[in-house]
Design a protein around this motif. Structure first.
Motif, mmCIF file in Angstrom:
data_model
loop_
_atom_site.group_PDB
_atom_site.id
_atom_site.type_symbol
_atom_site.label_atom_id
_atom_site.label_comp_id
_atom_site.label_asym_id
_atom_site.label_seq_id
_atom_site.Cartn_x
_atom_site.Cartn_y
_atom_site.Cartn_z
ATOM 1 N N LYS A 1 0.839 -1.202 0.000
ATOM 2 C CA LYS A 1 0.000 0.000 0.000
ATOM 3 C C LYS A 1 0.867 1.242 0.000
ATOM 4 C CE LYS A 1 -2.274 -0.758 3.762
ATOM 5 N NZ LYS A 1 -3.211 -0.490 4.843
ATOM 6 N N VAL A 2 0.480 2.198 -0.797
ATOM 7 C CA VAL A 2 1.183 3.482 -0.812
ATOM 8 C C VAL A 2 0.164 4.576 -0.513
ATOM 9 C CG1 VAL A 2 2.234 5.191 -2.357
ATOM 10 C CG2 VAL A 2 3.072 2.846 -2.365
ATOM 11 N N ARG A 3 0.525 5.468 0.373
ATOM 12 C CA ARG A 3 -0.329 6.633 0.640
ATOM 13 C C ARG A 3 0.437 7.887 0.290
ATOM 14 N NH1 ARG A 3 -4.856 7.914 3.123
ATOM 15 N NH2 ARG A 3 -5.164 5.764 3.783
ATOM 16 N N LEU A 4 -0.168 8.738 -0.516
ATOM 17 C CA LEU A 4 0.457 10.017 -0.868
ATOM 18 C C LEU A 4 -0.048 11.075 0.104
ATOM 19 C CD1 LEU A 4 -0.025 9.807 -4.744
ATOM 20 C CD2 LEU A 4 2.042 9.274 -3.411
ATOM 21 N N ILE B 1 -3.553 2.321 -3.559
ATOM 22 C CA ILE B 1 -2.972 3.673 -3.630
ATOM 23 C C ILE B 1 -3.984 4.622 -2.992
ATOM 24 C CG2 ILE B 1 -2.049 5.481 -5.133
ATOM 25 C CD1 ILE B 1 -1.796 3.251 -7.310
ATOM 26 N N ALA B 2 -3.533 5.315 -1.954
ATOM 27 C CA ALA B 2 -4.437 6.189 -1.209
ATOM 28 C C ALA B 2 -3.847 7.594 -1.137
ATOM 29 C CB ALA B 2 -4.657 5.631 0.190
ATOM 30 N N LEU B 3 -4.720 8.532 -0.795
ATOM 31 C CA LEU B 3 -4.305 9.935 -0.728
ATOM 32 C C LEU B 3 -4.887 10.550 0.542
ATOM 33 C CD1 LEU B 3 -3.245 12.545 -2.294
ATOM 34 C CD2 LEU B 3 -5.570 12.755 -3.181
ATOM 35 N N THR B 4 -4.061 11.335 1.235
ATOM 36 C CA THR B 4 -4.576 12.114 2.365
ATOM 37 C C THR B 4 -4.470 13.586 1.980
ATOM 38 O OG1 THR B 4 -3.794 10.501 3.971
ATOM 39 C CG2 THR B 4 -4.286 12.667 4.811
ATOM 40 N N THR B 5 -5.573 14.289 2.093
ATOM 41 C CA THR B 5 -5.617 15.688 1.638
ATOM 42 C C THR B 5 -6.520 16.512 2.549
ATOM 43 O OG1 THR B 5 -6.348 17.118 -0.184
ATOM 44 C CG2 THR B 5 -7.447 14.993 -0.013
ATOM 45 N N LYS C 1 -7.282 4.523 -5.253
ATOM 46 C CA LYS C 1 -8.286 3.592 -4.719
ATOM 47 C C LYS C 1 -9.065 4.225 -3.564
ATOM 48 C CE LYS C 1 -7.317 -0.675 -6.563
ATOM 49 N NZ LYS C 1 -6.422 -0.301 -7.623
ATOM 50 N N ARG C 2 -8.354 5.000 -2.720
ATOM 51 C CA ARG C 2 -9.021 5.480 -1.501
ATOM 52 C C ARG C 2 -8.550 6.895 -1.191
ATOM 53 N NH1 ARG C 2 -7.657 2.850 3.160
ATOM 54 N NH2 ARG C 2 -5.642 2.224 2.328
#
Ligand code: SAM
Length: 335
Positions: free
Chosen positions: A67-70, A97-101, A120-121
């Motif tokens: 899992k990768v989170r940007l 692949i996830a993103l925190t914003t 994905k999330r």
């Protein structure tokens, strides 16, 4: 087989900060008095390019990362982020692949482009529904309504359920915990309340400002019957609680009062390519230097594996005993 550290913890997740800049100035993360007009952020040439990020991510995947989170800083400040997402989506073996914003730049078009590229999330930070409280907490006068719109945009693009993360600080937004939960109850989205953490050196953290996960749970349980739910996977940071009437779930992240170092499977990459093995680390390893000096993928993989192998960080479990003198800022290392 994932590489394991000295406590047997597998390397599974990679959080990548793609910029140390943010357009918010939340006092608990990037207080204005420190991150003001004279603060020196990383220069453009110091940042990993998308191609470098993708190459490193692929090497990490070979070491077990799934899992990768940007994150950042504010990741949507990097133009054409969907280009990076597409490059990550092409990596075989990378399942998530996830993103925190903070959502401030998440238009409908951007949400669609990210989804189409393979995101994905998404996790969108929102500390309060009270406009005055939220504007003060982001300290750039950003309104709640626009973050709510970003959450809708994400859902419409097919990124539902959205995770909504709220840091709870005593006397600042704790009075709005129930309101936040109520707003998203029954929508399918998942609000997660995060204990205010002693990351970095600039937020003047005091333990009195922490609202414990236990207190947060009490506030929620006065309103609704909640039942504990199983973790979705090993290393999940949030304690999951389901509404007994089937109206969804909330999460509580107790990194201060009930640390979860024992199941921490995360490595972190700063925007300029330093690898950190703990959110509370004081030093990182300069992978960018290796990358830019012509090292092969195998060379880089060997360094990553050996550093993970000797990893023995468990800061949160030890925080009452010893506190490192200088910790890296969350905006730099990635939240
Ligand atoms: N800019 C993006 C955002 O706002 O989500 C990503 C980076 S931000 C550092 C990631 C998350 O870390 C946010 O949810 C933020 O509220 C949280 N955070 C920052 N400082 C924190 C602290 N001291 N304790 C707990 N959470 C914190």
């Amino acid at each position: 087989m994932p590489v394991r550290d000295s406590f047997g913890r597998p390397l599974r997740d990679l959080r990548i900060s793609i910029t140390d800049r943010c357009n918010f100035r939340c006092p608990y993360c990037m207080p204005k008095e420190v991150f003001g007009p004279h603060f020196t952020f990383l220069h453009r040439e110091d940042l990993l390019t998308f191609e470098e990020v993708a190459r490193l991510a692929a090497i990490f995947v070979r070491q077990g990362v799934e899992k990768v989170r940007l994150t950042g800083g504010e990741p949507l400040l990097r133009r054409d982020l969907e280009r990076l997402v597409a490059q990550l989506a092409a990596i075989e073996g990378l399942h998530d692949i996830a993103l925190t914003t903070n959502g401030s730049l998440l238009t409908r078009e951007k949400a669609r482009a990210l989804k189409e590229a393979g995101l994905k999330r998404i996790t969108i930070s929102l500390d309060s529904l009270d406009d005055a409280v939220f504007r003060a907490m982001n300290d750039v006068d950003f309104p709640v309504a626009r973050v709510l719109d970003a959450i809708d945009a994400a859902a419409e693009a097919g990124l539902a359920p959205v995770k909504i993360d709220a840091v709870v600080k005593r006397g600042v937004n704790d009075a709005g915990v129930v309101e936040l939960a109520r707003h998203f109850r029954g929508t399918g989205h998942i609000v997660r309340f995060i204990e205010y953490m002693d990351v970095g050196n600039t937020n003047r953290w005091r333990s009195e400002d922490v609202v414990s996960g236990r207190e947060i749970l009490d506030l929620l349980q006065r309103e609704w019957a909640l039942v504990p739910a199983e973790s979705n996977y090993f290393g999940e940071v949030a304690e999951r609680w389901r509404y007994a009437d089937g109206e969804g779930e909330v999460g509580i992240i107790t990194s201060v009062t009930q640390p979860f170092c024992g199941s921490c499977t995360r490595a972190r990459l700063s925007a300029n390519g330093e690898m950190y093995l703990c959110l509370f680390a004081s030093t990182g390893y300069d992978v960018r230097k290796l990358l830019r000096s012509g090292a092969s993928d195998d060379d880089i993989a060997a360094v990553i594996a050996s550093r993970w192998h000797s990893r023995d960080d468990r800061y949160s479990e030890l925080r009452s005993v010893e506190t490192p003198s200088r910790k890296v800022e969350m905006s730099y290392i990635g939240g």
